[in-house]
Design a protein around this motif. Structure first.
Motif, short mmCIF file in Angstrom:
data_model
loop_
_atom_site.label_atom_id
_atom_site.label_comp_id
_atom_site.label_asym_id
_atom_site.label_seq_id
_atom_site.Cartn_x
_atom_site.Cartn_y
_atom_site.Cartn_z
N ARG A 222 10.66 11.23 6.06
CA ARG A 222 10.28 12.96 6.06
C ARG A 222 9.34 13.44 5.70
NH1 ARG A 222 14.47 12.98 8.18
NH2 ARG A 222 16.10 13.30 7.64
N ALA A 223 8.16 14.41 6.38
CA ALA A 223 6.67 14.33 6.46
C ALA A 223 6.81 15.05 5.23
CB ALA A 223 6.35 15.92 7.73
N ASP A 224 5.79 14.22 4.15
CA ASP A 224 4.97 14.59 3.42
C ASP A 224 4.62 13.68 2.56
OD1 ASP A 224 3.50 16.69 4.61
OD2 ASP A 224 3.88 17.73 4.41
N GLU A 225 5.89 13.01 2.22
CA GLU A 225 6.39 12.06 1.34
C GLU A 225 5.40 10.61 1.18
OE1 GLU A 225 10.29 10.55 1.98
OE2 GLU A 225 10.01 9.65 3.47
N LEU A 226 5.93 9.95 0.34
CA LEU A 226 5.12 9.41 0.13
C LEU A 226 5.91 7.85 -0.05
CD1 LEU A 226 2.34 9.84 -2.76
CD2 LEU A 226 1.99 9.60 -0.22
N ARG B 63 0.99 -0.95 -0.05
CA ARG B 63 0.17 -0.40 0.02
C ARG B 63 0.77 1.42 0.12
NH1 ARG B 63 -4.07 -0.60 4.93
NH2 ARG B 63 -5.20 1.23 3.72
N LYS B 64 0.65 2.00 -0.27
CA LYS B 64 0.55 3.79 -0.24
C LYS B 64 0.81 4.36 1.26
CE LYS B 64 3.22 3.98 -4.07
NZ LYS B 64 4.92 3.85 -4.31
N ALA B 65 1.33 4.99 1.81
CA ALA B 65 1.51 6.03 2.55
C ALA B 65 2.17 7.18 2.23
CB ALA B 65 2.25 5.37 3.83
N LYS B 66 1.41 7.50 3.60
CA LYS B 66 2.27 9.11 3.58
C LYS B 66 2.02 9.80 4.88
CE LYS B 66 0.32 13.83 3.52
NZ LYS B 66 -0.64 15.09 3.45
N VAL B 67 3.53 10.09 4.51
CA VAL B 67 4.72 10.61 6.23
C VAL B 67 3.52 11.65 6.96
CG1 VAL B 67 6.86 10.95 6.99
CG2 VAL B 67 6.46 8.95 5.26
N LEU B 68 3.41 11.46 8.02
CA LEU B 68 2.45 12.99 9.48
C LEU B 68 4.34 13.67 9.57
CD1 LEU B 68 0.39 10.45 10.80
CD2 LEU B 68 -0.24 12.29 8.36
N TYR B 69 5.21 12.63 10.31
CA TYR B 69 6.33 13.44 10.69
C TYR B 69 7.50 12.91 10.54
CZ TYR B 69 1.51 13.32 13.49
OH TYR B 69 0.54 13.43 13.89
N ASP B 70 8.49 14.11 10.39
CA ASP B 70 10.53 13.66 10.13
C ASP B 70 10.44 12.34 11.42
OD1 ASP B 70 10.21 15.13 8.48
OD2 ASP B 70 11.89 16.42 9.58
N TYR B 71 11.08 11.01 11.58
CA TYR B 71 11.65 10.19 12.51
C TYR B 71 13.09 9.68 11.14
CZ TYR B 71 11.70 6.08 14.00
OH TYR B 71 12.54 4.89 14.75
N ASP B 72 13.48 9.56 12.39
CA ASP B 72 15.11 9.00 12.17
C ASP B 72 14.98 8.34 12.71
OD1 ASP B 72 15.86 12.02 10.93
OD2 ASP B 72 15.78 13.20 13.52
#
Length: 389
Positions: free
Chosen positions: A351-355, A332-341
């Motif tokens: 990185r926020a907002d990437e797919l 599935r595709k997912a949208k990133v909500l927040y930055d995560y290291d």
């Protein structure tokens, strides 16, 4: 002291007569001038508006300031027409305590440095709360209080005056009815056959005098009724206009309610932002593994805090990301909500907002998914994603 006994006695008499008249109306022993249905609806709507505005105002005060002692203090300052002294919020006090504690423990120690970060965040949260309270008080509480203490008092005063004029009108109607009955009775007695044995029959003279007296009383009662009816109609029109203004009050309160919601949304948004920043600064602090915080781990990581009898992620996780192959279906595709290291090599930084493309594999914890971005692959936390259909 100027004390007018005659005026006091007159006012007392009027009050007593109106009280008796009002009681007789309640008992059905006196006629009552009824208002039209539209006017009654306006009265009911105004009462409903006042009651619910008062309840909303009081409860909003409780929400904004849960401390009853502080509310009483603000009320007293307001009645004394004095400015309320600045009072720090609970968040600001907590932040100050944490910063002072950090000085005692040492800013270089892990605990002291963490106290500084958390204390600074608490102070910012307290500042956001202060700004929210001020905005809500000006944009929401003040208009509601102005209605209750201004417009509604005017409406109540005019309604009371209208009610007194209605009682006066009904009293004039009762006097006119009584005068007509007496005049009719006197006229009937005057038509009786006089005793002509006397030169000027006495009963005839008395009946004529009584008839003239009641005619005069009837004219006076009719005049008083016309005056009372005119005053009542004029006051009814004034009261009607005030009651119809309740619609404008609803429009104004609607605008104030929207401003209150906007201020509340901005406040919670600021708090959310501050907490996310604090989470990124603190990272992961698994007290069961080590007393020192690991700054490269997010506190929202589902595995950040482990029970005492659990093994470490490295011991528990035998999954090698480079060996995992995506399933034939179920991606599935997912949208990133927040930055995560990423905390280690088996995780994927976000990185926020990437797919990205995500999928699950047997043996992986339910709080994690496998994420792919181009040639990069790694574990990603579900809480940082918005799964797309």
């Amino acid at each position: 002291m100027d004390f007018n006994v005659r005026k006091f006695a007159t006012d007392a008499g009027i009050f007593f007569s109106r009280a008796v008249q009002f009681t007789e109306e309640k008992l059905g022993q006196a006629e009552k001038t009824e208002l039209d249905a539209h006017f009654e609806n306006l009265l009911s709507r105004a009462d409903c508006t006042k009651n619910w505005t008062e309840k909303i105002y009081r409860q909003t005060e409780v929400v904004l300031q849960p401390n009853p002692g502080a509310r009483i203090e603000e009320f007293l300052y307001e009645k004394l027409d004095r400015k309320v002294p600045p009072r720090p919020t609970n968040g600001e006090i907590l932040g100050q305590f944490m910063l002072e504690a950090a000085k005692e423990f040492g800013a270089e120690t892990p605990y002291g440095s963490t106290l500084i970060k958390v204390g600074d965040c608490q102070r910012r949260l307290g500042g956001a709360e202060r700004e929210f309270l001020q905005t809500s008080s000006i944009s929401f509480l003040t208009p509601l209080r102005n209605f209750l203490e201004g417009d509604w008092r005017t409406i109540s005063r005019e309604r009371k005056l209208l009610e007194n004029l209605r009682l006066d009108l009904d009293a004039c109607k009762a006097r006119l009815k009584k005068a007509k009955a007496a005049e009719t009775k006197a006229a009937c007695e005057g038509e009786a056959v006089p005793d002509f044995q006397e030169t000027r029959p006495r009963n005839y003279v008395l009946s004529a005098s009584a008839s003239a007296l009641w005619n005069e009383e009837l004219d006076k009662a009719e005049h008083e009724l016309r005056v009372a009816q005119t005053e009542f109609d004029r006051q009814a029109e004034v009261t009607r206009l005030l009651l119809e203004g309740i619609s404008s009050t609803h429009v104004n309160h609607l605008r104030c309610l929207c401003e209150f919601v906007e201020a509340q949304a901005m406040y919670y948004s600021q708090c959310h932002k501050y907490m996310l920043e604090l989470q990124r600064e603190l990272g992961r602090c698994p007290g069961s593994l080590d007393v020192n915080c690991l700054p490269d781990r997010s506190p929202t990581d589902p595995s950040a805090f482990l029970p005492l009898n659990s093994s470490s992620p490295l011991e528990r996780d035998a999954l090698q990301i480079e060996e995992v192959q995506p399933p034939a279906s179920g991606t599935r595709k997912a949208k990133v909500l927040y930055d995560y290291d990423a905390a280690d090599s088996i995780e994927l930084s976000l990185r926020a907002d990437e797919l990205i493309t995500v999928y699950t594999v047997p043996g992986i914890d339910s709080d994690w998914l496998i994420g792919e971005r181009g040639n990069q692959k790694g574990r990603v936390p579900v809480t940082y994603l918005e799964l797309l259909s």
